[in-house]
Scaffold this motif. Structure first.
Motif, PDB file in Angstrom:
ATOM      1  N   ARG A   1      38.936  44.525  55.444  1.00 45.49           N
ATOM      2  CA  ARG A   1      38.056  45.337  55.983  1.00 45.49           C
ATOM      3  C   ARG A   1      36.794  44.470  56.660  1.00 45.49           C
ATOM      4  O   ARG A   1      36.116  44.499  57.632  1.00 45.49           O
TER       5      ARG A   1
ATOM      6  N   GLU B   1      42.238  44.702  50.220  1.00 48.61           N
ATOM      7  CA  GLU B   1      41.912  45.819  51.217  1.00 48.61           C
ATOM      8  C   GLU B   1      40.589  45.489  51.808  1.00 48.61           C
ATOM      9  O   GLU B   1      40.370  45.685  52.899  1.00 48.61           O
ATOM     10  N   GLU B   2      39.559  45.576  50.607  1.00 49.30           N
ATOM     11  CA  GLU B   2      38.195  45.357  51.189  1.00 49.30           C
ATOM     12  C   GLU B   2      37.611  44.266  51.932  1.00 49.30           C
ATOM     13  O   GLU B   2      37.156  43.997  52.949  1.00 49.30           O
TER      14      GLU B   2
ATOM     15  N   ASP C   1      37.221  52.664  46.714  1.00 50.32           N
ATOM     16  CA  ASP C   1      38.347  53.593  47.196  1.00 50.32           C
ATOM     17  C   ASP C   1      39.518  52.607  48.000  1.00 50.32           C
ATOM     18  O   ASP C   1      40.283  53.175  48.566  1.00 50.32           O
ATOM     19  N   ARG C   2      39.568  51.358  47.313  1.00 51.67           N
ATOM     20  CA  ARG C   2      40.496  50.599  48.077  1.00 51.67           C
ATOM     21  C   ARG C   2      40.513  49.268  47.055  1.00 51.67           C
ATOM     22  O   ARG C   2      39.934  49.208  46.076  1.00 51.67           O
ATOM     23  N   THR C   3      41.515  48.515  47.256  1.00 50.15           N
ATOM     24  CA  THR C   3      41.597  47.288  46.282  1.00 50.15           C
ATOM     25  C   THR C   3      40.725  46.325  46.878  1.00 50.15           C
ATOM     26  O   THR C   3      40.256  46.236  48.173  1.00 50.15           O
TER      27      THR C   3
END
Length: 130
Positions: free
Chosen positions: A82, A78-79, A73-75
């Protein structure tokens, strides 16, 4: 009859701490009977079950087996951000201009794992057949 993979077992110094980290990574949870100081910790997630076992040895070489993650649910980038915020460290960056490639990170005890592009990112650069 064939076998199935029940879980992946990973040696660690602190099974509970490693399990807690990977539960966050995978959006899973530790087994109800796992507590700090336990010699084993099981992470139950939709994508995999991981078993962490406390051993006295320290990791000294590159992993012979590693986990490849694909964000849902993200690029990819972005992961990666995180996971770095959770305590992972960037080990090798294989991301290339145009969005291709992957990032290799290490977990809290130095085990390598990779973060690949999401399915949406792959579709955008590879087309519907790739």
């Amino acid at each position: 009859m064939t076998s199935r993979v029940r879980h992946l077992t990973i040696d660690s110094h602190d099974a509970y701490r490693q399990g807690a980290f990977w539960a966050e990574v995978l959006g899973g949870k530790l087994a109800d009977d796992d507590f700090p100081g336990d010699p084993e910790a099981t992470v139950e997630a939709d994508s995999a079950t991981l078993l962490f076992v406390t051993v006295p040895e320290t990791k000294t070489l590159k992993n012979r087996l590693h986990i490849d993650l694909q964000p849902q649910d993200r690029t990819r980038d972005e992961e990666v951000e995180r996971l770095l915020a959770l305590g992972a460290k960037l080990y090798e960056d294989h991301r290339r201009p145009g969005g291709l490639g992957w990032a290799t990170l290490t977990d809290l005890e130095g085990n390598e794992f990779c973060v690949e592009r999401s399915a949406d990112e792959r579709a955008a650069t590879e087309g519907p057949t790739g």
